[in-house]
Design a protein around this motif. Structure first.
Motif, PDB file in Angstrom:
ATOM      1  N   LEU A  69       6.279  18.278   0.638  1.00  0.00           N
ATOM      2  CA  LEU A  69       6.877  19.458   0.006  1.00  0.00           C
ATOM      3  C   LEU A  69       6.514  19.644  -1.348  1.00  0.00           C
ATOM      4  O   LEU A  69       5.852  20.774  -1.809  1.00  0.00           O
ATOM      5  N   LYS A  70       6.458  18.592  -2.140  1.00  0.00           N
ATOM      6  CA  LYS A  70       6.020  18.696  -3.690  1.00  0.00           C
ATOM      7  C   LYS A  70       4.785  18.871  -3.805  1.00  0.00           C
ATOM      8  O   LYS A  70       4.356  19.720  -4.739  1.00  0.00           O
ATOM      9  N   ARG A  71       3.914  18.588  -2.905  1.00  0.00           N
ATOM     10  CA  ARG A  71       2.506  18.980  -3.190  1.00  0.00           C
ATOM     11  C   ARG A  71       2.152  20.244  -2.326  1.00  0.00           C
ATOM     12  O   ARG A  71       1.597  21.178  -2.690  1.00  0.00           O
ATOM     13  N   TYR A  72       2.746  20.440  -1.181  1.00  0.00           N
ATOM     14  CA  TYR A  72       2.515  21.596  -0.181  1.00  0.00           C
ATOM     15  C   TYR A  72       2.924  23.045  -0.690  1.00  0.00           C
ATOM     16  O   TYR A  72       2.269  23.873  -0.724  1.00  0.00           O
ATOM     17  N   VAL A  73       4.020  23.019  -1.358  1.00  0.00           N
ATOM     18  CA  VAL A  73       4.669  24.256  -2.036  1.00  0.00           C
ATOM     19  C   VAL A  73       3.691  25.006  -2.954  1.00  0.00           C
ATOM     20  O   VAL A  73       3.578  25.901  -3.490  1.00  0.00           O
ATOM     21  N   LYS A  74       3.010  23.922  -3.633  1.00  0.00           N
ATOM     22  CA  LYS A  74       2.048  24.290  -4.800  1.00  0.00           C
ATOM     23  C   LYS A  74       0.971  24.729  -4.463  1.00  0.00           C
ATOM     24  O   LYS A  74       0.297  25.692  -4.986  1.00  0.00           O
ATOM     25  N   GLU A  75       0.608  24.318  -3.447  1.00  0.00           N
ATOM     26  CA  GLU A  75      -0.776  24.756  -2.698  1.00  0.00           C
ATOM     27  C   GLU A  75      -0.684  26.076  -2.076  1.00  0.00           C
ATOM     28  O   GLU A  75      -1.730  26.931  -1.898  1.00  0.00           O
ATOM     29  N   ILE A  76       0.372  26.251  -1.493  1.00  0.00           N
ATOM     30  CA  ILE A  76       0.505  27.640  -0.710  1.00  0.00           C
ATOM     31  C   ILE A  76       1.210  28.653  -1.578  1.00  0.00           C
ATOM     32  O   ILE A  76       1.166  29.981  -1.474  1.00  0.00           O
TER      33      ILE A  76
END
Length: 381
Positions: free
Chosen positions: A284-291
């Motif tokens: 999530l720490k990476r994913y929410v930034k990318e979306i």
């Protein structure tokens, strides 16, 4: 005790696979088959110096839309019958999940012999395909465009093939990032490749296929445009003097069957690959930034196999807070959460299945966690 097998022990692993999966690798193919596992990490459990059970962990990458994530492929899970029901597979699955977490591998996928069996470990079906069965009478061309087809084999195909696949993969969740070696040895093998070029000379679609015993089997049908779809279909129809039947493996979202002169054809849906999120927090720490997640959302995850995922999560726009006390949070198990992220099911569908609390008011926030891209997977390991 779980042991990491060295290359000299891979022959034992292959023998166990042959016994468990009931096939024989011919002697002339054995060296090549063992060479294919050189990048695998093979974990095994021994009893009195005999390999009792084993599991292959394959370092791969998949796409969630335009972004690439590390994925651990689980394969070759097997136990000799005299060593079954001793918990060895559970030990190997738990061990592989821990190793993936330690290595920063956020996702894992596998092809199940039993869907119910792997659901117990937190994997969920994320990809299906449609098998379309056609008779000679169904091979009726559609109105053509001014494009052309060029045929290739694995040693002659142009770079456009990989480019078409990559563009198609960006439109989906879960498709494999293929290396050149994977293309040649795993995706194409001995198949023919047909690439469609539009009237401007641009490659906009392809299919891989074989023709044997008066049957055409299309393994991959990948059009990027409507004219490519028609061009590829018309190429299939051009085999009507050679075949009595055709079989197409299609993305469930593929619209081709509807376009046929007579859409009343046999279509079978096959649940195919399973996936799970290995490490929710770091994913999530990476994913929410990318979306670019624009909301604040609070929820909890339950995971009976990977205990490190059992926590609460607060998403505050592009930030993730873990372990805070939350009043009446949304609760999802790891399978439902994986299905949501991959776009397999909407929050409303999860509600209908009893996977979400009734009357949930944050459905639009949950829905925004999914990129709105359909899940799909064409590969096998």
């Amino acid at each position: 005790m779980i042991t990491k097998l060295n290359h000299g022990q891979f022959e034992e692993s292959l023998q166990l696979s042959e016994y468990a999966f009931q096939y024989v690798v011919p002697s002339e193919d054995r060296k090549r088959r063992l060479q294919q596992t050189k990048d695998h990490t093979v974990y095994g459990i021994y009893e009195e110096e005999n390999l009792a059970a084993k599991l292959h962990l394959i370092p791969l990458q998949v796409q969630l839309g335009e972004h690439v994530y590390p994925m651990g492929g689980i394969a070759g899970v097997a136990t000799y019958p005299e060593f079954r029901r001793r918990g060895y597979v559970r030990q190997l699955m738990n061990h592989s999940l821990l190793k993936m977490k330690e290595d920063g591998t956020f996702l894992s996928m596998l092809h199940p012999f039993s869907i119910d069996f792997y659901r117990k470990f937190g994997w969920e079906v994320f990809a299906s395909f449609h098998k379309v069965q056609l008779e000679k009478k169904d091979l009726v061309p559609l109105k053509p465009y001014n494009g052309q087809i060029r045929r290739f084999k694995k040693d002659t195909y142009p770079n456009e093939l990989e480019s078409i696949y990559d563009r198609y993969a960006e439109q989906h969740n879960g498709m494999l990032v293929r290396s050149k070696n994977w293309w040649r040895e795993r995706s194409i093998t001995n198949l023919w490749i047909a690439i469609y070029y539009n009237d401007a000379g641009e490659a906009t679609g392809y299919l891989t296929y074989e023709v044997k015993k008066e049957k055409m089997k299309v393994e991959e049908f990948v059009p990027l445009t409507s004219d490519a779809r028609i061009g590829l279909w018309n190429f299939i129809c051009q085999h009507d003097s050679m075949v009595n039947e055709a079989e197409l493996i299609l993305n469930p979202c593929e619209v081709l069957p509807y376009m046929l002169k007579d859409p009343r054809i046999k279509v079978e849906k096959h649940p195919y690959f399973m996936a799970r999120i290995v490490d929710v927090e770091n994913f999530l720490k990476r994913y929410v930034k990318e979306i670019d997640f624009p909301y604040q959302l609070e929820f909890s995850i339950t995971d009976s196999t990977a205990a490190w995922n059992n926590s609460t999560f607060i998403l505050n726009k592009n930030e993730v807070v873990v372990g805070e006390k939350i009043e009446a949070p949304i609760s999802l198990d790891i399978k439902a959460f994986t299905a949501l992220i991959f776009g397999v099911h909407t929050p409303e569908e999860l509600l209908q299945m009893g996977k979400l609390p009734a009357g949930e008011e944050d459905f639009h926030k949950l829905q925004s966690l999914s990129q709105g891209k359909p899940p799909f997977f064409y590969d096998f390991f």
